[in-house]
Design an enzyme around this catalytic site. Structure first.
Site, short mmCIF file in Angstrom:
data_model
loop_
_atom_site.label_atom_id
_atom_site.label_comp_id
_atom_site.label_asym_id
_atom_site.label_seq_id
_atom_site.Cartn_x
_atom_site.Cartn_y
_atom_site.Cartn_z
N HIS A 135 -2.67 -0.21 -5.11
CA HIS A 135 -0.97 0.47 -5.04
C HIS A 135 -0.33 0.41 -3.78
O HIS A 135 -0.02 -1.18 -3.23
CB HIS A 135 -1.53 2.08 -4.25
CG HIS A 135 -1.89 2.00 -2.71
ND1 HIS A 135 -0.95 1.85 -1.78
CD2 HIS A 135 -2.33 2.45 -1.96
CE1 HIS A 135 -1.17 1.64 -0.85
NE2 HIS A 135 -2.49 2.60 -0.78
N SER A 159 -6.60 -0.03 0.86
CA SER A 159 -5.08 -0.32 0.98
C SER A 159 -5.13 -1.60 1.38
O SER A 159 -5.14 -2.57 1.10
CB SER A 159 -4.38 0.13 1.31
OG SER A 159 -3.19 0.66 1.74
#
Length: 246
Positions: free
Chosen positions: A146, A123
Site C-alpha cells: 500500500h 507494508s
C-alpha cells in the site's frame, strides 16, 4: 544444624548461562547473540510484530526495535563463525525509515542471506523480505502492499506531501531493484482500489507473491535452510576460485 552443601562450579556456571539466555530472549527475542554463535554456521534473525523506529511504541505492542537489529547485523557480518543468515519475518510493518535501514543493511551483506515470510510481511516488511539473497513465503502467508500514509490524517502542507512522495519512491525503487517485479506492476498493486476494504492497496498471498515476482519461492523453514546451505557452499566455491586466480 546441618550445613547445606555448596553448589559446585559447573552448577553455578549453568545457572548463569540460563539466566543470560532468558535475558537475551526477553530483550532481543534471540536465543543467542552473534558474538557467541559458535555452535552453528547459520544465525537466525527474527523480525516480528511492528518495526519500531524513532518513536517508542506502547509497551503492549509486540515490536522489533531497529536499534537492536542493526548492531546484530553488523556483528553477524564481522563474525567469521557465521557463514549465512536466515531472516524470519512475521511483521505488520512499521517505521518506514527504520525498515529501509534494515533492508539496506541486509542487502549489502557479503554473506548469503535468506528470508522467509511466515504469517505476514506487510507494508515496510516487503522491502525487508526482498532484501536478502533469496526469499521464501509460506503458502498461507500474506504481504500487504500500500502507499505510505500518516495515520489517516489529512496532509495540508505541500512540502509534507512531497516528502512522503519521495519516501514512497525510495520504497518502490528498492523493492523493484531487489525482486523480479516491474515498477509498473508494483505501483498497480500499491494503488489498487477495491482489494482492501475502504483502503488503497493489495493483499498478496503466498503463490501470488511468487507469481508477481516479489518473492522467489513458496516454501517453509526446511526449504529455506536447504537453500541457505546451498548458497553458503556456492559462496565458498566462489571464494576458492578467486583465491586460485590470485
Amino acid at each position: 544444624m546441618e550445613k547445606q552443601p555448596l553448589p559446585n562450579e559447573s552448577e553455578e556456571r549453568q545457572a548463569g548461562k540460563n539466566s543470560t539466555l532468558i535475558e537475551k530472549i526477553t530483550q532481543l527475542g534471540q536465543t543467542n547473540v552473534p558474538q557467541m554463535s559458535q555452535d552453528s554456521k547459520i544465525h537466525c534473525l527474527s523480525i516480528v510484530g511492528q518495526v519500531e523506529g524513532h518513536i517508542q511504541l506502547p509497551p503492549q505492542n509486540k515490536t522489533t526495535k531497529y536499534e537492536h537489529i542493526i548492531p546484530q547485523i553488523v556483528a553477524i557480518e564481522q563474525n567469521a563463525n557465521i557463514e549465512g543468515l536466515l531472516v524470519i519475518l512475521n511483521t505488520v510493518g512499521g517505521d518506514v525509515e527504520a525498515g529501509l535501514a534494515i533492508s539496506e543493511m541486509l542487502a549489502s551483506m557479503s554473506k548469503p542471506t535468506v528470508s522467509i515470510v511466515l504469517g505476514g510481511g506487510h507494508s515496510i516488511g516487503v522491502p525487508i523480505a526482498v532484501s536478502c539473497s533469496y526469499s521464501f513465503i509460506a503458502e498461507t502467508a500474506t504481504m500487504t502492499i500500500h502507499p505510505i500514509r500518516l495515520t489517516g490524517l489529512v496532509i495540508g502542507v505541500p512540502q509534507t506531501f512531497e516528502y512522503l512522495d519521495k519516501m514512497q519512491d525510495r520504497v518502490i525503487n528498492f523493492v523493484t531493484k531487489h525482486s523480479k517485479i516491474s515498477e509498473d506492476h508494483f505501483k498497480e498493486l500499491m494503488f489498487a482500489t477495491g482489494n482492501l476494504t475502504r483502503d488503497i492497496g493489495t493483499n498478496v498471498i503466498g503463490t501470488d507473491a511468487v507469481e508477481y515476482g516479489l518473492i522467489d519461492e513458496v516454501g517453509g523453514v526446511g526449504r529455506a535452510m536447504q537453500k541457505l546451505n546451498e548458497l553458503i557452499e556456492q559462496s565458498k566455491a566462489q571464494k576458492s576460485d578467486e583465491g586460485m586466480l590470485q
